[in-house]
Design a protein around this motif. Structure first.
Motif, PDB file in Angstrom:
ATOM      1  N   ARG A  91     -14.912 -16.874  10.211  1.00  0.00           N
ATOM      2  CA  ARG A  91     -15.201 -15.481   9.896  1.00  0.00           C
ATOM      3  C   ARG A  91     -15.879 -14.756  11.052  1.00  0.00           C
ATOM      4  NH1 ARG A  91     -18.401 -12.197   5.497  1.00  0.00           N
ATOM      5  NH2 ARG A  91     -17.721 -10.243   6.408  1.00  0.00           N
TER       6      ARG A  91
ATOM      7  N   ASP B 171     -16.001  -4.701   9.110  1.00  0.00           N
ATOM      8  CA  ASP B 171     -15.350  -6.015   9.029  1.00  0.00           C
ATOM      9  C   ASP B 171     -14.003  -5.940   8.322  1.00  0.00           C
ATOM     10  OD1 ASP B 171     -17.346  -7.201  10.393  1.00  0.00           O
ATOM     11  OD2 ASP B 171     -18.282  -8.202   8.687  1.00  0.00           O
TER      12      ASP B 171
ATOM     13  N   ASN C  23     -27.300 -22.627  -9.355  1.00  0.00           N
ATOM     14  CA  ASN C  23     -26.052 -22.729 -10.116  1.00  0.00           C
ATOM     15  C   ASN C  23     -25.290 -23.994  -9.764  1.00  0.00           C
ATOM     16  OD1 ASN C  23     -26.024 -20.509 -11.710  1.00  0.00           O
ATOM     17  ND2 ASN C  23     -25.218 -19.174 -10.106  1.00  0.00           N
TER      18      ASN C  23
ATOM     19  N   GLU D 136     -28.138 -19.181  -1.650  1.00  0.00           N
ATOM     20  CA  GLU D 136     -28.453 -18.423  -2.862  1.00  0.00           C
ATOM     21  C   GLU D 136     -27.894 -19.061  -4.131  1.00  0.00           C
ATOM     22  OE1 GLU D 136     -26.337 -15.081  -1.545  1.00  0.00           O
ATOM     23  OE2 GLU D 136     -28.095 -14.016  -0.809  1.00  0.00           O
ATOM     24  N   THR D 137     -26.908 -19.926  -3.980  1.00  0.00           N
ATOM     25  CA  THR D 137     -26.244 -20.452  -5.172  1.00  0.00           C
ATOM     26  C   THR D 137     -26.721 -21.849  -5.550  1.00  0.00           C
ATOM     27  OG1 THR D 137     -24.448 -21.386  -3.880  1.00  0.00           O
ATOM     28  CG2 THR D 137     -24.137 -19.148  -4.662  1.00  0.00           C
TER      29      THR D 137
ATOM     30  N   GLU E 257     -22.536 -23.915  -2.160  1.00  0.00           N
ATOM     31  CA  GLU E 257     -21.752 -22.831  -1.566  1.00  0.00           C
ATOM     32  C   GLU E 257     -22.574 -22.046  -0.541  1.00  0.00           C
ATOM     33  OE1 GLU E 257     -20.245 -20.426  -4.681  1.00  0.00           O
ATOM     34  OE2 GLU E 257     -18.479 -19.868  -3.530  1.00  0.00           O
TER      35      GLU E 257
ATOM     36  N   GLN F 129     -19.640 -11.752   0.451  1.00  0.00           N
ATOM     37  CA  GLN F 129     -20.848 -12.542   0.192  1.00  0.00           C
ATOM     38  C   GLN F 129     -21.474 -12.258  -1.165  1.00  0.00           C
ATOM     39  OE1 GLN F 129     -23.171 -11.824   3.707  1.00  0.00           O
ATOM     40  NE2 GLN F 129     -21.546 -12.630   4.989  1.00  0.00           N
TER      41      GLN F 129
ATOM     42  N   MET G  44     -12.966 -13.624  15.652  1.00  0.00           N
ATOM     43  CA  MET G  44     -11.778 -13.212  16.384  1.00  0.00           C
ATOM     44  C   MET G  44     -12.103 -12.433  17.658  1.00  0.00           C
ATOM     45  SD  MET G  44     -10.387 -10.157  13.974  1.00  0.00           S
ATOM     46  CE  MET G  44      -9.314 -11.224  13.047  1.00  0.00           C
TER      47      MET G  44
ATOM     48  N   ARG H  44      -6.576 -16.011  -8.209  1.00  0.00           N
ATOM     49  CA  ARG H  44      -7.990 -16.392  -8.130  1.00  0.00           C
ATOM     50  C   ARG H  44      -8.347 -16.762  -6.697  1.00  0.00           C
ATOM     51  NH1 ARG H  44     -12.186 -19.198 -11.087  1.00  0.00           N
ATOM     52  NH2 ARG H  44     -13.876 -19.165  -9.579  1.00  0.00           N
ATOM     53  N   ARG H  45      -7.437 -17.426  -6.043  1.00  0.00           N
ATOM     54  CA  ARG H  45      -7.658 -17.840  -4.665  1.00  0.00           C
ATOM     55  C   ARG H  45      -7.889 -16.619  -3.764  1.00  0.00           C
ATOM     56  NH1 ARG H  45      -7.531 -21.855  -0.290  1.00  0.00           N
ATOM     57  NH2 ARG H  45      -8.097 -20.307   1.253  1.00  0.00           N
TER      58      ARG H  45
ATOM     59  N   ASP I 242     -11.586  -4.566  10.666  1.00  0.00           N
ATOM     60  CA  ASP I 242     -11.272  -5.529  11.716  1.00  0.00           C
ATOM     61  C   ASP I 242     -10.410  -6.673  11.231  1.00  0.00           C
ATOM     62  OD1 ASP I 242     -12.348  -4.520  13.906  1.00  0.00           O
ATOM     63  OD2 ASP I 242     -14.006  -5.929  14.079  1.00  0.00           O
ATOM     64  N   GLU I 243     -10.893  -7.320  10.168  1.00  0.00           N
ATOM     65  CA  GLU I 243     -10.273  -8.575   9.745  1.00  0.00           C
ATOM     66  C   GLU I 243      -8.920  -8.351   9.086  1.00  0.00           C
ATOM     67  OE1 GLU I 243     -13.342 -11.796  10.299  1.00  0.00           O
ATOM     68  OE2 GLU I 243     -11.647 -12.033   8.960  1.00  0.00           O
TER      69      GLU I 243
ATOM     70  N   PHE J 246     -19.723  -4.235   6.348  1.00  0.00           N
ATOM     71  CA  PHE J 246     -18.553  -4.641   5.568  1.00  0.00           C
ATOM     72  C   PHE J 246     -17.363  -3.723   5.850  1.00  0.00           C
ATOM     73  CE2 PHE J 246     -21.646  -6.715   2.541  1.00  0.00           C
ATOM     74  CZ  PHE J 246     -21.286  -7.994   2.912  1.00  0.00           C
TER      75      PHE J 246
ATOM     76  N   ARG K 223      -7.470  -4.861  16.514  1.00  0.00           N
ATOM     77  CA  ARG K 223      -6.205  -4.214  16.189  1.00  0.00           C
ATOM     78  C   ARG K 223      -6.196  -2.826  16.817  1.00  0.00           C
ATOM     79  NH1 ARG K 223      -4.617  -7.438  11.562  1.00  0.00           N
ATOM     80  NH2 ARG K 223      -6.499  -8.490  10.975  1.00  0.00           N
TER      81      ARG K 223
ATOM     82  N   PHE L 139     -15.813 -13.052   1.453  1.00  0.00           N
ATOM     83  CA  PHE L 139     -15.885 -12.044   2.512  1.00  0.00           C
ATOM     84  C   PHE L 139     -17.066 -11.102   2.297  1.00  0.00           C
ATOM     85  CE2 PHE L 139     -14.724  -8.148   4.673  1.00  0.00           C
ATOM     86  CZ  PHE L 139     -14.269  -8.637   5.886  1.00  0.00           C
TER      87      PHE L 139
ATOM     88  N   ARG M 105     -21.154 -14.386  -8.846  1.00  0.00           N
ATOM     89  CA  ARG M 105     -19.779 -14.488  -9.341  1.00  0.00           C
ATOM     90  C   ARG M 105     -19.683 -14.406 -10.865  1.00  0.00           C
ATOM     91  NH1 ARG M 105     -18.627 -19.271  -7.038  1.00  0.00           N
ATOM     92  NH2 ARG M 105     -17.560 -18.533  -5.204  1.00  0.00           N
TER      93      ARG M 105
ATOM     94  N   GLN N 248     -20.973 -14.589  -3.705  1.00  0.00           N
ATOM     95  CA  GLN N 248     -20.767 -15.844  -4.440  1.00  0.00           C
ATOM     96  C   GLN N 248     -21.836 -16.069  -5.503  1.00  0.00           C
ATOM     97  OE1 GLN N 248     -21.223 -15.712  -1.104  1.00  0.00           O
ATOM     98  NE2 GLN N 248     -19.847 -17.072  -0.004  1.00  0.00           N
ATOM     99  N   ALA N 249     -23.064 -15.725  -5.137  1.00  0.00           N
ATOM    100  CA  ALA N 249     -24.167 -16.066  -6.035  1.00  0.00           C
ATOM    101  C   ALA N 249     -24.101 -15.297  -7.353  1.00  0.00           C
ATOM    102  CB  ALA N 249     -25.505 -15.809  -5.337  1.00  0.00           C
TER     103      ALA N 249
ATOM    104  N   GLU O  34     -11.213 -15.125  -4.532  1.00  0.00           N
ATOM    105  CA  GLU O  34     -12.310 -15.893  -3.940  1.00  0.00           C
ATOM    106  C   GLU O  34     -12.466 -15.589  -2.456  1.00  0.00           C
ATOM    107  OE1 GLU O  34     -14.714 -17.646  -5.061  1.00  0.00           O
ATOM    108  OE2 GLU O  34     -14.166 -17.671  -7.174  1.00  0.00           O
ATOM    109  N   ASP O  35     -11.342 -15.312  -1.792  1.00  0.00           N
ATOM    110  CA  ASP O  35     -11.430 -14.894  -0.394  1.00  0.00           C
ATOM    111  C   ASP O  35     -12.287 -13.645  -0.264  1.00  0.00           C
ATOM    112  OD1 ASP O  35     -10.067 -16.724   1.138  1.00  0.00           O
ATOM    113  OD2 ASP O  35      -8.101 -15.848   0.724  1.00  0.00           O
TER     114      ASP O  35
ATOM    115  N   TYR P 217     -14.623 -21.276  -2.289  1.00  0.00           N
ATOM    116  CA  TYR P 217     -13.721 -20.492  -3.137  1.00  0.00           C
ATOM    117  C   TYR P 217     -14.010 -20.732  -4.616  1.00  0.00           C
ATOM    118  CZ  TYR P 217     -11.257 -19.977   1.208  1.00  0.00           C
ATOM    119  OH  TYR P 217     -10.964 -19.692   2.503  1.00  0.00           O
TER     120      TYR P 217
END
Lengths: 274, 645
Positions: free
Chosen positions: B141, A216, B263, B259-260, B256, A160, B144, A149-150, A219-220, A213, A17, A158, A165, A162-163, A153-154, B30
């Protein structure tokens, strides 16, 4: 075939950009607490998609400046134009609605809540359904929760995380808490992101992750970022432009290169002998 | 479509009509499990296969695959097979150099990978690997910045495929029907612990017949659930998460991220599970640590019911007669402990769990079995498409690998090497006819390089690599690793080195486990200043002596190994360390190096002396060098007389 070009911190030209027009104009801001002038007649502008750093020695007025931008403090003088709207006084929730999100120097998360719930609070202002449907998870409240929520989750994907959550934030190490805070700010899909010392107290590896991050995100999502940071290496690598404050006064602004060769800046950091 | 289901694409299409609405694969994304039914998977695969064809991928071409376990990567495998291509799954954490070896060796012209990280590795080796012309990524990811015309997203290829399919409507089915069982299904690279890695060629028949036999033997059905978390480049994943899933029609679940896994496993509750011994060990350690933090009453309940489980759990699992009272207590235990514990670990629904790869400690093995988890050992290789031997239900012994699997013949050479012949025996090593001949005889017997023998009950026992097995002076076979493993199963022993080749009796160096023995000493109020000091203390020597005598007891029960009981041993003054060259980086003992480094100690074990003085140089991690001096006592262990038959 050309070698792959990965945008590195040192080459802002690698950005996808292009840096655009001014998105934030800070004009003649003066903020004082009683007799103490924290910010004195400071002006600068931030352009769209830019990573802009505010640096300066301790007590230079950097955090106060951020607080002025997102409406926590009300300056005695001057005005701020964000996204074409000029204003003198503004409440914090107005700035959030305008698309300004921030992280704090001292972590300000809900310690007993899970990472997911904390990040969900970042979208609170966008939830329109009433309390009852939300509590019952029914009708509009339910649909809304699913959409939000969706998005959340993005962000989790992004950054990282998840573990962790479902882990209560209080149980996480400091570096990860900082990342959760960033996640919450990002969940609000801000146009302008204010980061108040995001790397303070981190080890080298955590710092590197955080830098990645920040780049990113820029950028993103094309998010404009204002960064306060003490680690000069980080500032020089990440920033497109830098402004330097000293005792509430702007002493320089420009590219990282210009700023670090500026005599006034060197004097402010290293001190001068009379 | 032809009637015989002899390739994966044909099985896929059959599943897509037979099991149209059953889940074929799931991925947690997600934060929710997204699933695809067999019919949906077939559509995705068809699109991708046509897309590959549109990009110029031809029959006989190879497709390199690298990444974590992802549905799209498994689909890419089938897609390649649909149009006569050969998938080559690679280890996702391999460095670029290793990728280059595989891609060059396999002539992979296309690569499908997970993300930016893998694409970067491919770009690094692009100049070297001229064969590689197209790269496809699954996760957009960070992609781009990549403008190269040869890099495509998975979706772009699928879009191309849809168009291609419309323009050439007969193409896909025609290609699927062209392949049959004797065509190459997959190219799997060995891990390369012995020299550079070789590509093992398996035909559809090799894979599918082996998978079917396994499915039949264990009664797997389309309602089973498996967790795909081991590297896709490994033969086991290809069998458990791909081949058997197709044949039985069960659902494969992709976590996922790495690491997960814990779970995700709990959420899915797989019924069919594979893990190498370290994974089980990890689970047990976790349980132990968490129990130590539990309240007094919980600990009591845990201890009591674990004792019950130890006493009767395996018998109940193996359907042996158990008294009414014990059965009742076990039921109570299930209610209060085993059930909730298994739930926390994600093991509630396990019907069948395998372990393989290395020896598993009997205590560890029995812990899981006593909880009612049917964990069984198997023996296999990449070359055999896994199954050579499996422990049958009800006949599970910790130190054997079971009886030959269906259609598998096993024999032992005079030197003690294990040979097998089975439908799963690999076709050849890719482009290496010489090496193929070395490993496989004309009539299909494969040399494993492992030494072993059959017990009276028909179970195979693997003891060591053939090249490491020595001979004692009285001609008894001496398998050092087998003995060392037995010692290392004790928590107090970290490392051990056994000697006995061309000797009259067996001796050993033992290294204590600093943490375990340290804890043990603290509980007894023993003061110690460090490793050397702790290892030299009398009570410690006695503790280890007990371990050794238990091993001797164990060895005495096997007539072939009775003579290898340990007679003399010493506790080393230092830990064996990779930094000092005594171990490899993967913690395997370097025997030759130890023979050269400690000749005096080894002599002392055989010349009858009671102690020996050592002065050793120790290299610290920061490069400093120091010397340690110590008097090592040489201890004698009781040997149990061999039972006369």
């Amino acid at each position: 075939m050309a070698e792959v070009e990965v945008a590195t911190a040192a080459s802002p030209t690698g950005k996808v950009r292009q840096i655009g027009d001014t998105i934030l104009e800070v004009e003649d801001i003066t903020l004082s607490f009683g007799g103490l002038v924290a910010v004195n007649d400071v002006s600068f502008n931030v352009r769209e998609h830019e990573i802009f750093s505010i640096i300066g020695p301790n007590g230079a007025g950097k955090s106060s400046m951020l607080n002025v931008i997102n409406g926590v403090y009300h300056p005695q003088k001057g005005q701020i134009t964000f996204n074409g709207k000029t204003r003198k006084h503004m409440k914090a929730h107005h700035s959030a609605a305008e698309g300004i999100a921030r992280t704090f120097q001292n972590i300000a998360l809900f310690k007993g809540m899970t990472v997911l719930d904390n990040v969900m609070t970042g979208r609170n202002k966008m939830m329109k359904s009433n309390f009852l449907t939300q509590a019952l998870y029914w009708g509009k409240g339910r649909n809304e929760e699913i959409t939000h929520r969706r998005k959340v989750e993005d962000v989790i994907d992004f950054l990282q995380i998840q573990a962790i959550r479902k882990t209560p934030v209080g149980r996480l190490p400091y570096g990860l808490q900082k990342r959760v805070e960033l996640a919450r700010a990002l969940a609000a899909e801000p146009k302008l992101l204010l980061l108040d010392e995001p790397m303070a107290g981190m080890n080298v590896e955590e710092k590197e992750d955080m830098c990645r991050f920040v780049l990113d995100i820029n950028d993103e999502f094309g998010t404009t970022i204002i960064l306060i940071e003490h680690d000069m290496g980080v500032v020089m690598d990440l920033s497109d432009r830098v402004v330097v404050l000293n005792y509430g006064v702007k002493i320089a602004d420009g590219t990282p290169y210009d700023v670090c060769n500026n005599q006034a800046v060197i004097d402010a950091y290293l001190g001068v002998t009379e | 479509m032809s009637g015989i289901l002899d390739t994966f694409p044909k099985i896929l299409l059959d599943n897509a009509s037979r099991l149209a609405n059953s889940p074929a694969i799931r991925e947690k994304d997600y934060g929710i499990w997204q699933s695809w039914t067999w019919s949906e998977a077939a559509v995705e695969i068809r699109k991708f296969a046509c897309g590959l064809a549109a990009k110029g991928f031809k029959r006989g071409d190879t497709l390199a695959i690298a990444g974590d376990n992802r549905p799209k990567l498994y689909w890419a495998m089938t897609a390649a097979q649909c149009i006569g291509g050969i998938p080559v799954p690679m280890y996702q954490d391999a460095i670029a150099e290793e990728f280059a070896h595989v891609i060059e060796n396999a002539d992979a012209s296309f690569a499908v990978v997970e993300d930016q990280e893998q694409i970067d590795k491919l770009l690094e080796i692009k100049d070297r690997c001229q064969v590689l012309t197209e790269m496809i990524y699954e996760d957009p990811r960070g992609m781009m910045h990549y403008y190269q015309p040869f890099i495509h997203s998975y979706e772009a290829i699928q879009e191309l495929g849809e168009k291609f399919d419309q323009e050439n409507p007969g193409f896909f089915m025609e290609e699927v029907n062209k392949s049959n069982g004797s065509d190459t299904a997959i190219l799997l690279y060995t891990s390369g612990t012995t020299g550079t890695s070789k590509g093992v060629v398996h035909t559809f028949d090799n894979v599918i017949i082996t998978a079917r036999n396994g499915v039949e033997r264990e009664g797997l059905t389309s309602t089973d659930e498996a967790l795909a978390y081991l590297p896709m480049g490994w033969v086991g994943d290809n069998l458990f998460s791909y081949a058997q899933a197709y044949v039985a029609g069960y659902c494969v679940n992709c976590p996922e991220s790495g690491e997960t896994v814990i779970n995700d496993m709990r959420e899915i509750g797989p019924t069919y599970y594979f893990a190498p011994p370290p994974v089980y060990e990890n689970i047990l350690t976790q349980v132990k640590i968490r129990m130590e933090d539990a309240s007094w009453i919980s600990q009591k309940i845990f201890d009591y019911f674990m004792d019950v489980a130890k006493k009767v759990g395996t018998d109940i699992l193996d359907k042996q007669p158990v008294s009414f009272l014990d059965r009742f207590l076990y039921k109570m235990g299930d209610l209060f402990l085993y059930g909730p514990l298994k739930n926390v670990l994600g093991l509630s629904r396990i019907r069948l769990a395998y372990t393989a790869g290395e020896a598993i400690g009997p205590d560890l093995f029995l812990f899981f079995r006593s909880l009612g988890i049917n964990i069984k050992q198997l023996y296999g290789q990449t070359e055999s498409m896994v199954f050579v031997c499996i422990q049958p239900n009800g006949e599970v012994y910790p130190d054997t690998v079971g009886t030959p699997a269906k259609d598998v013949e096993v024999k032992i050479t005079e030197e003690g090497e294990v040979l097998y012949r089975s439908p799963g025996v690999f076709h050849s090593y890719y482009k290496e006819p010489e090496k193929t001949k070395e490993a496989k005889t004309e009539d299909g017997w494969v040399y494993t390089g492992d030494a072993g023998y059959f017990l009276e009950n028909g179970h195979l026992k693997i003891i060591d690599r053939v090249k490491d097995v020595g001979k004692m002076n009285d001609d008894t076979m001496f398998p050092p690793k087998y003995i060392e493993n037995k010692l290392k199963f004790f928590p107090y022993i970290k490392e051990a080195v056994a000697f006995g080749h061309q000797r009259d009796y067996v001796t050993a160096f033992v290294c204590i486990d600093m943490q375990a023995v340290g804890n043990w000493a603290e509980r007894r109020n023993m003061a110690y200043s460090g490793y050397t000091n702790l290892a030299a203390q009398k009570p410690v020597a006695k503790l280890i002596l007990e371990c050794i005598e238990k091993v001797n007891q164990d060895l005495s029960e096997d007539p072939q190994l009775s003579n290898t009981q340990i007679k003399r041993f010493l506790l080393l003054h230092k830990e064996l360390d990779a930094d000092d060259g005594e171990l490899t980086r993967t913690r395997k003992v370097r025997r030759n190096f130890i023979d050269e480094k400690y000749p005096a100690l080894i002599n002392a074990l055989y010349d009858g002396s009671e102690k020996i003085k050592v002065e050793a140089q120790v290299k610290f991690e920061d490069g400093r060098v120091d010397t340690i001096e110590a008097d090592l006592k040489i201890l004698e262990a009781k040997r149990i007389k061999q039972l006369e038959n």
